[in-house]
Design a protein around this motif. Structure first.
Motif, PDB file in Angstrom:
ATOM      1  N   LEU A  67      40.906  48.195  24.540  1.00 15.46           N
ATOM      2  CA  LEU A  67      40.495  46.672  24.857  1.00 15.46           C
ATOM      3  C   LEU A  67      38.931  46.690  25.346  1.00 15.46           C
ATOM      4  O   LEU A  67      38.395  45.763  25.743  1.00 15.46           O
ATOM      5  CB  LEU A  67      41.370  46.058  25.872  1.00 15.46           C
ATOM      6  CG  LEU A  67      42.752  45.729  25.339  1.00 15.46           C
ATOM      7  CD1 LEU A  67      43.637  44.832  26.488  1.00 15.46           C
ATOM      8  CD2 LEU A  67      42.857  45.015  24.021  1.00 15.46           C
ATOM      9  N   GLY A  68      38.575  47.971  25.906  1.00 19.97           N
ATOM     10  CA  GLY A  68      37.207  48.064  26.467  1.00 19.97           C
ATOM     11  C   GLY A  68      36.834  47.493  27.657  1.00 19.97           C
ATOM     12  O   GLY A  68      35.867  47.210  27.878  1.00 19.97           O
ATOM     13  N   PHE A  69      38.008  47.396  28.556  1.00 19.70           N
ATOM     14  CA  PHE A  69      37.496  46.754  29.782  1.00 19.70           C
ATOM     15  C   PHE A  69      36.770  47.686  30.823  1.00 19.70           C
ATOM     16  O   PHE A  69      37.235  48.753  30.678  1.00 19.70           O
ATOM     17  CB  PHE A  69      39.027  46.217  30.471  1.00 19.70           C
ATOM     18  CG  PHE A  69      38.898  45.648  32.036  1.00 19.70           C
ATOM     19  CD1 PHE A  69      38.647  44.454  31.844  1.00 19.70           C
ATOM     20  CD2 PHE A  69      39.017  46.736  33.120  1.00 19.70           C
ATOM     21  CE1 PHE A  69      38.310  43.985  33.394  1.00 19.70           C
ATOM     22  CE2 PHE A  69      39.084  46.007  34.344  1.00 19.70           C
ATOM     23  CZ  PHE A  69      38.702  44.646  34.625  1.00 19.70           C
ATOM     24  N   ALA A  70      35.956  47.427  31.434  1.00 17.05           N
ATOM     25  CA  ALA A  70      35.071  48.395  32.221  1.00 17.05           C
ATOM     26  C   ALA A  70      35.863  48.106  33.830  1.00 17.05           C
ATOM     27  O   ALA A  70      35.390  47.285  34.504  1.00 17.05           O
ATOM     28  CB  ALA A  70      33.583  47.788  32.319  1.00 17.05           C
ATOM     29  N   GLY A  71      36.920  49.271  33.858  1.00 18.95           N
ATOM     30  CA  GLY A  71      37.181  49.052  35.528  1.00 18.95           C
ATOM     31  C   GLY A  71      38.626  49.877  35.449  1.00 18.95           C
ATOM     32  O   GLY A  71      39.120  50.298  34.365  1.00 18.95           O
ATOM     33  N   GLY A  72      39.208  50.111  36.567  1.00 20.14           N
ATOM     34  CA  GLY A  72      40.222  50.730  36.827  1.00 20.14           C
ATOM     35  C   GLY A  72      41.491  50.017  36.445  1.00 20.14           C
ATOM     36  O   GLY A  72      41.394  48.773  36.199  1.00 20.14           O
ATOM     37  N   LEU A 111      44.025  48.758  38.486  1.00 16.38           N
ATOM     38  CA  LEU A 111      44.162  47.594  39.518  1.00 16.38           C
ATOM     39  C   LEU A 111      43.273  46.452  39.158  1.00 16.38           C
ATOM     40  O   LEU A 111      43.847  45.390  38.796  1.00 16.38           O
ATOM     41  CB  LEU A 111      43.946  48.163  40.890  1.00 16.38           C
ATOM     42  CG  LEU A 111      44.391  47.158  41.856  1.00 16.38           C
ATOM     43  CD1 LEU A 111      45.830  46.381  41.761  1.00 16.38           C
ATOM     44  CD2 LEU A 111      44.154  47.529  43.175  1.00 16.38           C
ATOM     45  N   ALA A 112      42.051  46.797  38.913  1.00 18.98           N
ATOM     46  CA  ALA A 112      41.007  45.696  38.682  1.00 18.98           C
ATOM     47  C   ALA A 112      41.552  44.991  37.312  1.00 18.98           C
ATOM     48  O   ALA A 112      41.549  43.803  36.967  1.00 18.98           O
ATOM     49  CB  ALA A 112      39.624  46.149  38.303  1.00 18.98           C
ATOM     50  N   PHE A 113      42.136  45.594  36.175  1.00 20.34           N
ATOM     51  CA  PHE A 113      42.574  45.303  35.004  1.00 20.34           C
ATOM     52  C   PHE A 113      43.694  44.336  35.152  1.00 20.34           C
ATOM     53  O   PHE A 113      43.689  43.240  34.634  1.00 20.34           O
ATOM     54  CB  PHE A 113      42.804  46.344  33.976  1.00 20.34           C
ATOM     55  CG  PHE A 113      43.317  45.674  32.517  1.00 20.34           C
ATOM     56  CD1 PHE A 113      42.535  45.286  31.728  1.00 20.34           C
ATOM     57  CD2 PHE A 113      44.623  45.893  32.484  1.00 20.34           C
ATOM     58  CE1 PHE A 113      42.892  44.983  30.475  1.00 20.34           C
ATOM     59  CE2 PHE A 113      45.248  45.158  31.200  1.00 20.34           C
ATOM     60  CZ  PHE A 113      44.483  44.850  30.056  1.00 20.34           C
ATOM     61  N   CYS A 114      44.733  44.789  36.030  1.00 20.87           N
ATOM     62  CA  CYS A 114      45.781  44.022  36.201  1.00 20.87           C
ATOM     63  C   CYS A 114      45.673  42.618  36.898  1.00 20.87           C
ATOM     64  O   CYS A 114      46.105  41.601  36.409  1.00 20.87           O
ATOM     65  CB  CYS A 114      46.865  44.696  37.148  1.00 20.87           C
ATOM     66  SG  CYS A 114      47.664  45.889  36.013  1.00 20.87           S
ATOM     67  N   GLU A 115      44.616  42.815  38.116  1.00 15.43           N
ATOM     68  CA  GLU A 115      43.998  41.608  38.331  1.00 15.43           C
ATOM     69  C   GLU A 115      43.310  40.573  37.815  1.00 15.43           C
ATOM     70  O   GLU A 115      43.620  39.349  37.474  1.00 15.43           O
ATOM     71  CB  GLU A 115      43.080  41.787  39.779  1.00 15.43           C
ATOM     72  CG  GLU A 115      44.012  42.448  40.903  1.00 15.43           C
ATOM     73  CD  GLU A 115      43.175  43.132  42.033  1.00 15.43           C
ATOM     74  OE1 GLU A 115      43.698  43.376  43.180  1.00 15.43           O
ATOM     75  OE2 GLU A 115      42.091  43.334  41.776  1.00 15.43           O
TER      76      GLU A 115
END
Ligand code: PMP
Length: 340
Positions: A325-330, A332-336
């Protein structure tokens, strides 16, 4: 004021509480904590309700109602061919959570080492540490979660008291094969160690995989404590009824730990669980089949959104990779981010 227990003071709030509160705040679907969205078999719930009105409300025997201990022993025989003494080899606990703590208390002395496989269920490490034992962690790697045999062999040593094994495994969905269990049995025998076997998902295994208790392997019956959970087997997670099966000498120590943790488990629920464990084969098959359908639905939906999902052979869990999905972050940050 003097400091309170340092291990507990240092521990943060569990991720389940954090994510459930966040989901509630944003009215999001909560996939964080694993529990069913159905209520469990009606006849089992009715048996519990009837028992409440039938003078089943005082302290039951320490190790559990005889009818439930008989039912646990019968289920061990029916599903796995295991011979467990219902009088001396079964301890009923207030959930598998208590069973895990009671088994660890029964076996560990301060300074002992415990081998555990990551990623792991969240109560294991704090309890091992609170008992003054030292965790030796070995990490399984996606996508196949194969046993890292050399690392496991290196984690065992003269101070190893026990292996804490979870199959079917939370959160990987891995079901250990007889061959993998054979390798672990060899290590246990070589190092004269015990195994605490968390098998709460024993009946939540999908086609193509088969749950085999480590206890059924040659030489293992005297070394293993096997833990089951009525919460998982009857989709009644709030009931908190667990059961430990093992050889009488070890089960007797678990009973002593249980005596000092909760002493007993609600008798009305115990009676209902005894009835549940005697259900015909079709109930257990349908439980797994129903969950398999839900697994497939969820996996297909996640894949459509662009996640990569790993196969799950059992348990309530699916592993989803959000990297595509290309999300920049870990994580926990993704789930938040997706909840808020
Ligand atoms: N072990 C594992 C691996 C679990 O996933 C859970 C529940 N999430 C438990 C133990 C605890 O079971 P119970 O609710 O019976 O205490």
């Amino acid at each position: 004021m003097k400091p309170a227990n340092s291990l507990l003071s240092a521990a943060g709030t569990t991720i389940f509480t954090v994510m459930s509160a966040l989901a509630m705040r944003h009215q999001a679907i909560n996939l964080g904590q694993g529990f069913p969205d159905t209520e469990g078999p009606r006849d089992v719930v009715e048996a519990a309700a009837a028992a409440l009105l039938d003078q089943r409300n005082q302290y039951p025997p320490l190790t559990g109602l005889p009818e439930l201990r008989e039912a646990v022993a019968a289920a061990n025989r029916r599903f796995y061919g295991l011979e467990i003494d219902p009088a001396a080899g079964v301890v009923v606990t207030s959930g598998a959570t208590e069973a895990i703590t009671a088994c660890l208390m029964a076996l560990l002395n301060p300074g002992d080492e415990v081998v555990l496989m990551e990623p792991l269920y969240d109560t294991y490490m704090p309890v091992v540490r609170l008992l003054g034992a030292t965790p030796r962690l070995v990490r399984l790697q996606p996508p196949h979660w194969d046993l890292p045999r050399a690392e496991l062999a290196a984690a065992f040593g003269p101070r190893t008291k026990l292996l804490l094994l979870n199959t079917p495994m939370n959160p990987t969905g891995k079901v250990f094969t007889p061959e993998e269990l054979g390798f672990l049995a060899g290590l246990l025998q070589r190092h004269d160690a015990y195994a605490v076997c968390d098998e709460v998902y024993e009946h939540l295994v999908f086609a193509g995989a088969r749950h085999v208790p480590l206890m059924t392997l040659p030489g293992m019956a005297g070394r293993c404590l096997r833990i089951g959970s009525a919460g998982k087997t009857f989709s009644l997670t709030g009931w908190k009824v667990g059961y430990v099966s093992g050889p009488p000498d070890l089960a007797g120590l678990v009973a002593k730990a249980h005596q000092n943790l909760t002493f007993a488990t609600p008798p009305n629920l115990q009676r209902a669980v005894a009835l549940g464990l005697a259900k015909p084969e079709a109930y257990f098959a349908e439980l797994a089949e129903d969950l398999r359908r839900q697994r497939d639905l969820l996996a297909a939906g996640l894949e459509r959104l662009g996640f990569r999902t790993l196969p799950a052979q059992g348990s309530y869990f699916i592993t989803a990779d959000f990297a595509p999905l290309g999300f920049a972050g870990g994580d926990l940050a993704f789930c938040e981010a997706i909840t808020a």
